[in-house]
Scaffold this motif. Structure first.
Motif, PDB file in Angstrom:
ATOM      1  N   UNK A 118       0.814  -1.206   0.000  1.00 62.10           N
ATOM      2  CA  UNK A 118       0.000   0.000   0.000  1.00 62.10           C
ATOM      3  C   UNK A 118       0.850   1.259   0.000  1.00 62.10           C
ATOM      4  N   UNK A 119       2.111   1.155   0.438  1.00 60.90           N
ATOM      5  CA  UNK A 119       2.954   2.358   0.439  1.00 60.90           C
ATOM      6  C   UNK A 119       3.125   2.877  -0.983  1.00 60.90           C
ATOM      7  N   UNK A 120       3.341   1.948  -1.926  1.00 64.31           N
ATOM      8  CA  UNK A 120       3.461   2.359  -3.319  1.00 64.31           C
ATOM      9  C   UNK A 120       2.182   3.027  -3.814  1.00 64.31           C
ATOM     10  N   UNK A 125      -0.088   6.778  -6.183  1.00 65.36           N
ATOM     11  CA  UNK A 125      -1.436   6.554  -6.695  1.00 65.36           C
ATOM     12  C   UNK A 125      -2.032   7.766  -7.376  1.00 65.36           C
ATOM     13  N   UNK A 126      -1.854   8.922  -6.743  1.00 63.82           N
ATOM     14  CA  UNK A 126      -2.480  10.120  -7.300  1.00 63.82           C
ATOM     15  C   UNK A 126      -1.818  10.526  -8.613  1.00 63.82           C
ATOM     16  N   UNK A 127      -0.497  10.399  -8.667  1.00 64.69           N
ATOM     17  CA  UNK A 127       0.202  10.803  -9.890  1.00 64.69           C
ATOM     18  C   UNK A 127      -0.090   9.832 -11.029  1.00 64.69           C
ATOM     19  N   UNK A 129      -2.759   7.595 -11.416  1.00 64.06           N
ATOM     20  CA  UNK A 129      -4.132   7.380 -11.855  1.00 64.06           C
ATOM     21  C   UNK A 129      -4.956   8.653 -11.868  1.00 64.06           C
ATOM     22  N   UNK A 130      -4.548   9.679 -11.146  1.00 63.17           N
ATOM     23  CA  UNK A 130      -5.315  10.915 -11.132  1.00 63.17           C
ATOM     24  C   UNK A 130      -6.552  10.854 -10.263  1.00 63.17           C
ATOM     25  N   UNK A 131      -6.666   9.838  -9.436  1.00 62.24           N
ATOM     26  CA  UNK A 131      -7.847   9.722  -8.579  1.00 62.24           C
ATOM     27  C   UNK A 131      -7.481  10.142  -7.162  1.00 62.24           C
ATOM     28  N   UNK A 132      -8.318  10.975  -6.562  1.00 61.93           N
ATOM     29  CA  UNK A 132      -8.007  11.387  -5.191  1.00 61.93           C
ATOM     30  C   UNK A 132      -8.416  10.330  -4.188  1.00 61.93           C
ATOM     31  N   UNK A 133      -9.368   9.494  -4.556  1.00 61.14           N
ATOM     32  CA  UNK A 133      -9.765   8.413  -3.656  1.00 61.14           C
ATOM     33  C   UNK A 133      -8.932   7.181  -3.989  1.00 61.14           C
ATOM     34  N   UNK A 134      -8.098   6.778  -3.027  1.00 59.95           N
ATOM     35  CA  UNK A 134      -7.159   5.700  -3.338  1.00 59.95           C
ATOM     36  C   UNK A 134      -7.843   4.362  -3.504  1.00 59.95           C
ATOM     37  N   UNK A 135      -8.970   4.149  -2.809  1.00 54.45           N
ATOM     38  CA  UNK A 135      -9.668   2.866  -2.969  1.00 54.45           C
ATOM     39  C   UNK A 135     -10.157   2.725  -4.400  1.00 54.45           C
ATOM     40  N   UNK A 136     -10.679   3.818  -4.961  1.00 54.94           N
ATOM     41  CA  UNK A 136     -11.119   3.777  -6.348  1.00 54.94           C
ATOM     42  C   UNK A 136      -9.960   3.509  -7.281  1.00 54.94           C
ATOM     43  N   UNK A 137      -8.813   4.127  -6.994  1.00 56.69           N
ATOM     44  CA  UNK A 137      -7.680   3.915  -7.893  1.00 56.69           C
ATOM     45  C   UNK A 137      -7.192   2.479  -7.819  1.00 56.69           C
ATOM     46  N   UNK A 138      -7.274   1.861  -6.623  1.00 49.86           N
ATOM     47  CA  UNK A 138      -6.860   0.458  -6.532  1.00 49.86           C
ATOM     48  C   UNK A 138      -7.847  -0.435  -7.272  1.00 49.86           C
ATOM     49  N   UNK A 139      -9.145  -0.184  -7.073  1.00 50.93           N
ATOM     50  CA  UNK A 139     -10.143  -1.060  -7.697  1.00 50.93           C
ATOM     51  C   UNK A 139     -10.106  -0.941  -9.213  1.00 50.93           C
TER      52      UNK A 139
ATOM     53  N   UNK B  54      -8.501   6.915   3.201  1.00 47.54           N
ATOM     54  CA  UNK B  54      -7.517   7.091   2.115  1.00 47.54           C
ATOM     55  C   UNK B  54      -8.036   7.957   0.972  1.00 47.54           C
ATOM     56  N   UNK B  55      -8.361   9.194   1.278  1.00 50.12           N
ATOM     57  CA  UNK B  55      -8.845  10.125   0.254  1.00 50.12           C
ATOM     58  C   UNK B  55      -8.017  11.395   0.369  1.00 50.12           C
ATOM     59  N   UNK B  56      -7.419  11.821  -0.741  1.00 54.14           N
ATOM     60  CA  UNK B  56      -6.640  13.051  -0.712  1.00 54.14           C
ATOM     61  C   UNK B  56      -7.567  14.249  -0.650  1.00 54.14           C
ATOM     62  N   UNK B  57      -7.090  15.259   0.040  1.00 49.13           N
ATOM     63  CA  UNK B  57      -7.894  16.460   0.151  1.00 49.13           C
ATOM     64  C   UNK B  57      -7.096  17.641  -0.383  1.00 49.13           C
TER      65      UNK B  57
END
Lengths: 182, 112
Positions: A118-120, A125-127, A129-139, B54-57
């Motif tokens: 999960x550290x990776x 994750x944001x850079x 996939x561009x998603x702010x919600x990390x769960x969405x980016x993982x799924x 785990x949500x960026x703000x």
């Protein structure tokens, strides 16, 4: 953290009621209470996406189960080898529990996860996939094949339910209507 | 440790219900409880002390996020659980139509 323990004990009591009560409708309602408690526990454990999904799924599940138990007579038989069966089950549960207690000692302490993978995800994750919600980016990005498999299972189950409950091709047609949502 | 054991007690209750009960609806209830316990264990293992979702703000830098990977897995597992529950209930209702009972000791036509 105290609320977490209280909710977990509430869930255990609800599960015992659901297992032991004679009336089927009460049992199903108790399962609903356990599921809604679980959704609040997810919220406390900082998993809002999972909590929302659990809430929706719980309500649908309850509707399906109530549909199955309504207006059914339920003879409750206690014949057979009652003592023997209970004894075997209890021995199995106790052995299982002791083995699990031994295993839980090797787990990381509650509140301090390893987070090696999960550290990776958290760092890049944001850079990536561009998603702010990390769960969405993982799924939907890092583990998209997982979601594809889930959709496959879901539609296979829907096809199976439709195959089981359909009326065409039956010999005697006198059944009530059935649910067929996912 | 204690909290893992509490979720494991829930799992044991579900297994007991599956093994011991004779009513098909009760067995389905046991399967549902077991599934809840497993999902709960995964989310418990993801929790971090003083963690945040785990949500960026945009305005605040969030450093201590909880583990997003088990959340994603559990999200998948919950939906699959609903699908399998619907399938189980459909099979149970079909059995009720054919035999007129939910008791598994009365369903004997395939036996022997």
């Amino acid at each position: 953290m105290m609320g977490l323990y209280i909710l977990l004990i509430f869930m255990i009591v609800g599960a015992i009621i659901a297992i032991e009560v004679k009336d089927m409708l009460s049992s199903v309602i108790a399962v609903g209470a356990v599921g809604l408690g679980l959704s609040i526990v997810f919220l406390i454990l900082k998993a809002p996406d999972v909590a929302i999904t659990q809430l929706v799924v719980e309500i649908l599940c309850l509707i399906i189960l109530i549909r199955a138990t309504l207006r059914k007579d339920l003879p409750f038989s206690t014949t057979g080898r009652w003592v023997f069966n209970t004894f075997i089950t209890s021995v199995f549960m106790i052995v299982f529990f002791l083995v699990a207690v031994k295993c839980f000692k090797d787990l990381p302490e509650f509140g301090f996860p390893l987070m090696r993978v999960a550290r990776t995800y958290i760092e890049h994750g944001k850079a990536l996939t561009g998603s702010t919600n990390l769960v969405t980016s993982v799924i939907l990005d890092f583990r998209a094949y997982d979601t594809l498999g889930e959709a496959t299972i879901l539609f296979t189950a829907v096809i199976a339910v439709l195959t089981i409950v359909r009326k065409i091709g039956r010999k005697k047609v006198d059944m009530p209507d059935e649910e067929s949502d996912e | 440790m204690i909290i893992y054991l509490l979720s494991f007690i829930l799992f044991c209750l579900g297994i007991y219900c599956i093994l011991r009960k004779r009513n098909i609806i009760k067995i389905i209830v046991g399967i549902i409880i077991t599934e809840y316990a497993v999902n709960l264990f995964f989310i418990l293992s993801a929790y971090r002390i003083e963690g945040r979702a785990p949500i960026y703000s945009a305005e605040a830098e969030i450093l201590n996020m909880v583990d997003p990977l088990p959340h994603a897995l559990v999200l998948t597992s919950i939906v699959i659980g609903l699908a399998t529950t619907a399938l189980l209930v459909a099979i149970a209702m079909r059995i009720y139509e054919k035999y007129g009972t939910f008791d598994i000791t009365q369903i004997r036509e395939l036996k022997g």
